[in-house]
Design a protein around this motif. Structure first.
Motif, PDB file in Angstrom:
ATOM      1  N   ARG A 231       0.792  -1.235   0.000  1.00 19.82           N
ATOM      2  CA  ARG A 231       0.000   0.000   0.000  1.00 19.82           C
ATOM      3  C   ARG A 231       0.818   1.276   0.000  1.00 19.82           C
ATOM      4  NH1 ARG A 231      -5.299  -1.726   0.631  1.00 19.82           N
ATOM      5  NH2 ARG A 231      -5.573  -3.629   1.882  1.00 19.82           N
ATOM      6  N   SER A 232       2.109   1.195   0.259  1.00 21.41           N
ATOM      7  CA  SER A 232       2.918   2.415   0.233  1.00 21.41           C
ATOM      8  C   SER A 232       4.392   2.071   0.154  1.00 21.41           C
ATOM      9  CB  SER A 232       2.672   3.257   1.493  1.00 21.41           C
ATOM     10  OG  SER A 232       3.533   4.388   1.499  1.00 21.41           O
ATOM     11  N   TYR A 233       5.091   2.780  -0.733  1.00 19.43           N
ATOM     12  CA  TYR A 233       6.550   2.742  -0.761  1.00 19.43           C
ATOM     13  C   TYR A 233       7.116   4.096  -0.300  1.00 19.43           C
ATOM     14  CZ  TYR A 233       6.114  -1.588  -3.379  1.00 19.43           C
ATOM     15  OH  TYR A 233       5.808  -2.880  -3.749  1.00 19.43           O
ATOM     16  N   GLY A 234       6.231   4.945   0.235  1.00 11.73           N
ATOM     17  CA  GLY A 234       6.627   6.269   0.692  1.00 11.73           C
ATOM     18  C   GLY A 234       6.274   6.457   2.156  1.00 11.73           C
ATOM     19  N   ALA A 235       5.380   7.409   2.455  1.00 15.30           N
ATOM     20  CA  ALA A 235       4.920   7.589   3.833  1.00 15.30           C
ATOM     21  C   ALA A 235       4.195   6.329   4.269  1.00 15.30           C
ATOM     22  CB  ALA A 235       3.996   8.802   3.909  1.00 15.30           C
ATOM     23  N   GLY A 236       4.559   5.808   5.406  1.00 17.68           N
ATOM     24  CA  GLY A 236       3.930   4.585   5.882  1.00 17.68           C
ATOM     25  C   GLY A 236       4.449   3.320   5.235  1.00 17.68           C
ATOM     26  N   ALA A 237       5.623   3.381   4.578  1.00 20.18           N
ATOM     27  CA  ALA A 237       6.147   2.200   3.898  1.00 20.18           C
ATOM     28  C   ALA A 237       6.387   1.047   4.866  1.00 20.18           C
ATOM     29  CB  ALA A 237       7.434   2.546   3.153  1.00 20.18           C
ATOM     30  N   LEU A 238       7.028   1.308   5.985  1.00 15.65           N
ATOM     31  CA  LEU A 238       7.305   0.231   6.936  1.00 15.65           C
ATOM     32  C   LEU A 238       6.019  -0.386   7.469  1.00 15.65           C
ATOM     33  CD1 LEU A 238      10.317   1.729   8.918  1.00 15.65           C
ATOM     34  CD2 LEU A 238      10.362  -0.203   7.328  1.00 15.65           C
ATOM     35  N   ARG A 239       5.032   0.440   7.703  1.00 13.05           N
ATOM     36  CA  ARG A 239       3.734  -0.078   8.149  1.00 13.05           C
ATOM     37  C   ARG A 239       3.112  -0.959   7.066  1.00 13.05           C
ATOM     38  NH1 ARG A 239       1.866   4.388   9.250  1.00 13.05           N
ATOM     39  NH2 ARG A 239       0.570   4.833   7.419  1.00 13.05           N
ATOM     40  N   ALA A 240       3.281  -0.554   5.814  1.00 10.72           N
ATOM     41  CA  ALA A 240       2.727  -1.338   4.716  1.00 10.72           C
ATOM     42  C   ALA A 240       3.434  -2.687   4.579  1.00 10.72           C
ATOM     43  CB  ALA A 240       2.842  -0.548   3.407  1.00 10.72           C
ATOM     44  N   TYR A 241       4.757  -2.700   4.745  1.00 12.65           N
ATOM     45  CA  TYR A 241       5.476  -3.977   4.726  1.00 12.65           C
ATOM     46  C   TYR A 241       5.006  -4.877   5.870  1.00 12.65           C
ATOM     47  CZ  TYR A 241       8.957  -2.566   1.220  1.00 12.65           C
ATOM     48  OH  TYR A 241       9.587  -2.197   0.060  1.00 12.65           O
ATOM     49  N   GLN A 242       4.885  -4.300   7.060  1.00  7.59           N
ATOM     50  CA  GLN A 242       4.454  -5.089   8.211  1.00  7.59           C
ATOM     51  C   GLN A 242       3.056  -5.655   7.990  1.00  7.59           C
ATOM     52  OE1 GLN A 242       6.227  -5.997  11.127  1.00  7.59           O
ATOM     53  NE2 GLN A 242       4.466  -7.363  11.090  1.00  7.59           N
ATOM     54  N   GLU A 243       2.194  -4.876   7.347  1.00 12.01           N
ATOM     55  CA  GLU A 243       0.837  -5.337   7.048  1.00 12.01           C
ATOM     56  C   GLU A 243       0.873  -6.601   6.192  1.00 12.01           C
ATOM     57  OE1 GLU A 243      -3.090  -3.659   4.594  1.00 12.01           O
ATOM     58  OE2 GLU A 243      -1.130  -2.704   4.381  1.00 12.01           O
ATOM     59  N   MET A 244       1.740  -6.624   5.182  1.00 11.18           N
ATOM     60  CA  MET A 244       1.825  -7.792   4.307  1.00 11.18           C
ATOM     61  C   MET A 244       2.409  -8.996   5.037  1.00 11.18           C
ATOM     62  SD  MET A 244       0.459  -6.900   1.435  1.00 11.18           S
ATOM     63  CE  MET A 244      -0.702  -5.986   2.472  1.00 11.18           C
ATOM     64  N   VAL A 245       3.398  -8.760   5.885  1.00 15.57           N
ATOM     65  CA  VAL A 245       3.985  -9.852   6.662  1.00 15.57           C
ATOM     66  C   VAL A 245       2.928 -10.463   7.579  1.00 15.57           C
ATOM     67  CG1 VAL A 245       5.660 -10.428   8.459  1.00 15.57           C
ATOM     68  CG2 VAL A 245       6.337  -8.955   6.543  1.00 15.57           C
ATOM     69  N   ALA A 246       2.194  -9.621   8.301  1.00 23.47           N
ATOM     70  CA  ALA A 246       1.187 -10.116   9.242  1.00 23.47           C
ATOM     71  C   ALA A 246       0.057 -10.828   8.515  1.00 23.47           C
ATOM     72  CB  ALA A 246       0.643  -8.954  10.071  1.00 23.47           C
ATOM     73  N   LEU A 247      -0.386 -10.261   7.424  1.00 17.01           N
ATOM     74  CA  LEU A 247      -1.505 -10.822   6.662  1.00 17.01           C
ATOM     75  C   LEU A 247      -1.177 -12.225   6.150  1.00 17.01           C
ATOM     76  CD1 LEU A 247      -3.351  -8.727   3.950  1.00 17.01           C
ATOM     77  CD2 LEU A 247      -2.619 -11.050   3.441  1.00 17.01           C
ATOM     78  N   THR A 248       0.013 -12.388   5.575  1.00 11.39           N
ATOM     79  CA  THR A 248       0.377 -13.694   5.030  1.00 11.39           C
ATOM     80  C   THR A 248       0.694 -14.704   6.128  1.00 11.39           C
ATOM     81  OG1 THR A 248       2.623 -12.823   4.665  1.00 11.39           O
ATOM     82  CG2 THR A 248       1.131 -12.878   2.778  1.00 11.39           C
ATOM     83  N   ARG A 249       1.239 -14.228   7.249  1.00  5.82           N
ATOM     84  CA  ARG A 249       1.448 -15.151   8.370  1.00  5.82           C
ATOM     85  C   ARG A 249       0.103 -15.708   8.840  1.00  5.82           C
ATOM     86  NH1 ARG A 249       6.161 -14.949  11.402  1.00  5.82           N
ATOM     87  NH2 ARG A 249       5.412 -16.941  12.222  1.00  5.82           N
ATOM     88  N   GLU A 250      -0.905 -14.850   8.926  1.00  4.18           N
ATOM     89  CA  GLU A 250      -2.230 -15.301   9.358  1.00  4.18           C
ATOM     90  C   GLU A 250      -2.818 -16.301   8.363  1.00  4.18           C
ATOM     91  OE1 GLU A 250      -6.710 -13.541  10.327  1.00  4.18           O
ATOM     92  OE2 GLU A 250      -5.006 -12.171  10.175  1.00  4.18           O
ATOM     93  N   ALA A 251      -2.585 -16.055   7.076  1.00  2.00           N
ATOM     94  CA  ALA A 251      -3.142 -16.933   6.037  1.00  2.00           C
ATOM     95  C   ALA A 251      -2.312 -18.181   5.811  1.00  2.00           C
ATOM     96  CB  ALA A 251      -3.264 -16.156   4.727  1.00  2.00           C
ATOM     97  N   GLY A 252      -1.096 -18.227   6.373  1.00  2.00           N
ATOM     98  CA  GLY A 252      -0.212 -19.358   6.126  1.00  2.00           C
ATOM     99  C   GLY A 252       0.301 -19.400   4.706  1.00  2.00           C
ATOM    100  N   CYS A 253       0.512 -18.236   4.120  1.00  2.00           N
ATOM    101  CA  CYS A 253       0.862 -18.128   2.701  1.00  2.00           C
ATOM    102  C   CYS A 253       2.267 -17.550   2.544  1.00  2.00           C
ATOM    103  CB  CYS A 253      -0.145 -17.220   2.004  1.00  2.00           C
ATOM    104  SG  CYS A 253       0.088 -17.078   0.221  1.00  2.00           S
TER     105      CYS A 253
END
Length: 532
Positions: A231-253
């Protein structure tokens, strides 16, 4: 043997030390490897052709983990943009937008939405509707001869959402989510290797995390991976990376982060924070990989910078808003003052935006120029009917170098081949890694770099017999000169082919021979066998 490559310096893709050897190829596979020390004790292999590789490195073929050749492979049998770089496999269907699965309405809309990436498709017979039909079309391209390089495909989540519920900015209903699940499952059953998203592109960005998680559960069930442009490579980039890590961990993907970088002024020098975040997740058992290109500017479409609300309803709705002064002023405020989600939450700096291509030939005078201001951008978007592509000069060299050193890094060109002045990464990514970042700067050793470009992506794609120089492996191979290999493409001349790559083989057949493109079309689709 059909071919013997004599006295090559084998950089085998494992990351281990190179070694000198003869490599024999027969029936599309590596039949024998005879190392220099063992040659005295056994007969050296012979072949109908013997290629003297003195002074050349022999490596597995390079895998472009982020390609936009979805129509180019059908349009252009030569495809030297990738073949001449040593690319033997491209992963298509990126950023959540591609041409399957579709119905007639969705196909017309997605063609409009990504004209800047692939052209409008009017020169290609778009006669498929499902993922399987698209892959069959690639295999049967050019009179049944095939395609220039191998290709794998990701189910595009934005296209799936468009198919299931149009361009509406709202959560999916239960039946709509069920339909999306079915479309993703069908694509994976038909050979796709995973799913992509473009979460700063519409309509993919309208999906909430819960929806993405459910689709990732489907991907995981079939043994695929999720490849988000988050969702972001600028403001909030780290939050966006963390979102993808958490989301896929929950999905087991498994997670593969597309063109993983940290851009804009707010992220200068912050790559170590991203890498620490990834290391923590990896150490906790997450399955993560990423790709990058070795350049600082990004490349996208001009319309992609607009706020997401301005794109609801699709291309014609966007144009109507741009023509309306009140709506256009609201767009300007989001772009220049607030920072739109399409521009990664950062207020746009027009001097960083360079026009790289236009859909309307009458507008070619704009190519190569920077955008002056919002009125100029608005006028161009309307006149070019949203088909304009741009370079965004917002990256940082220190971030690029830090990320490419990471243990799960792979190479991806993100190469858009359209436009009069495309990003040089489309024609230069892989030789640029080898010439600039290995030989000139020493950021990576040759052995490390080749592993990043070959065995690591093959492992992510779960390819059991590609990505290494090993006996019985498929003979997708590159011969290059470590002393001279370099990208020929520049920002001024972006379509110049590389130097120092005299030979490229796919399935044991020469695609590039003595520096020249042959008429061989050895590429085929690489389809994952589903494991539901």
């Amino acid at each position: 043997m059909e071919l013997v490559i004599r006295d090559a310096e084998v950089v085998d893709g494992s990351g281990g030390p190179s070694y000198r050897a003869d490599v024999a190829i027969d029936r599309g596979r590596i039949a024998a490897i005879v190392k220099e020390g063992a040659q005295a004790g056994c007969q050296r292999p012979t072949g109908r052709r013997v290629l003297d590789a003195e002074g050349l490195a022999l490596s597995p073929g390079f895998v472009d983990m982020h390609a936009h050749s979805d129509l180019a492979l059908l349009r252009d049998p030569d495809h030297s943009a990738k073949a001449a770089q040593g690319v033997t496999l491209e992963v298509l269907g990126q950023d959540g937008l591609s041409y399957a699965p579709v119905d007639d309405r969705t196909l017309a809309e997605v063609r409009r939405a990504i004209t800047g990436w692939n052209g409008d498709g009017s020169d290609v017979d778009l006669d498929w509707r499902t993922v399987g039909e698209y892959l069959d079309r690639l295999d049967g391209a050019h009179g049944g001869r095939g395609i220039a390089v191998n290709a794998a495909y990701l189910v595009p989540q934005g296209t799936v959402r468009m198919y299931a519920m149009g361009w509406e900015d709202r959560p999916a209903t239960g039946p709509e989510l069920d339909r999306m699940r079915r479309l993703v499952a069908e694509g994976l059953e038909q050979g796709a290797v995973g799913m992509s998203s473009g979460l700063t592109y519409t309509p993919g960005m309208y999906a909430p995390d819960a929806e993405l998680t459910e689709l990732c559960r489907v991907v995981a069930r079939y043994g695929g991976y999720y490849c988000p442009h988050h969702r972001s490579y600028g403001a909030g980039a780290l939050r966006a990376y963390q979102e993808m890590v958490a989301l896929t961990r929950e999905a087991g993907c498994p997670l593969h982060l597309a063109h993983a970088t940290m851009n804009f002024g707010v992220n200068r020098g912050r790559a170590p924070e991203l890498l620490a975040l990834l290391d923590e997740a990896l150490d906790a058992g997450a399955d993560i990989s990423l790709d990058t290109y070795p350049y600082t500017p990004g490349c996208t479409t001009l319309v992609a910078l607009l706020p997401g609300w301005a794109s609801e309803g699709g291309p014609e709705a966007i144009l109507a808003r741009l023509r309306d002064d009140t709506a256009a002023e609201r767009i300007r405020r989001h772009l220049e003052e607030t920072g739109s989600d399409g521009c990664h939450g950062v207020p746009v700096e027009w001097h960083t935006v360079e026009i790289s291509g236009v859909a309307d030939p009458a507008l070619t005078e704009h190519v190569g120029r920077r955008v002056d201001d919002w009125p100029a951008a608005r006028r161009l978007l309307i006149d070019d009917r949203l088909g304009t592509t741009i370079l965004q000069h917002v990256g940082h060299e220190e971030n690029v170098r830090a990320i490419m050193r990471h243990r799960v890094h792979t190479g991806g060109s993100d190469g858009i081949l359209q436009g009069l002045k495309p990003h040089p990464r489309a024609y230069g990514t892989f030789p640029h890694y080898l010439g600039r970042y290995v030989r000139e700067l020493g950021v990576l050793s040759l052995e490390e770099c080749v592993a990043h470009l070959t065995s690591r992506p093959a492992a992510r794609l779960r390819l059991p017999d590609r990505g290494l120089v090993r006996e019985h492996y498929i003979a997708d191979l590159v011969l290059f000169d470590p002393a001279t290999v370099a990208a020929g493409s520049t920002y001024a001349s972006p379509r110049t082919l590389p130097t120092g790559i005299p030979h490229v083989l796919i399935d044991g057949r020469f695609v590039i021979d003595d520096g020249h493109r042959t008429d061989v079309l050895a590429g085929r689709t690489i389809r994952r066998t589903p494991t539901p």
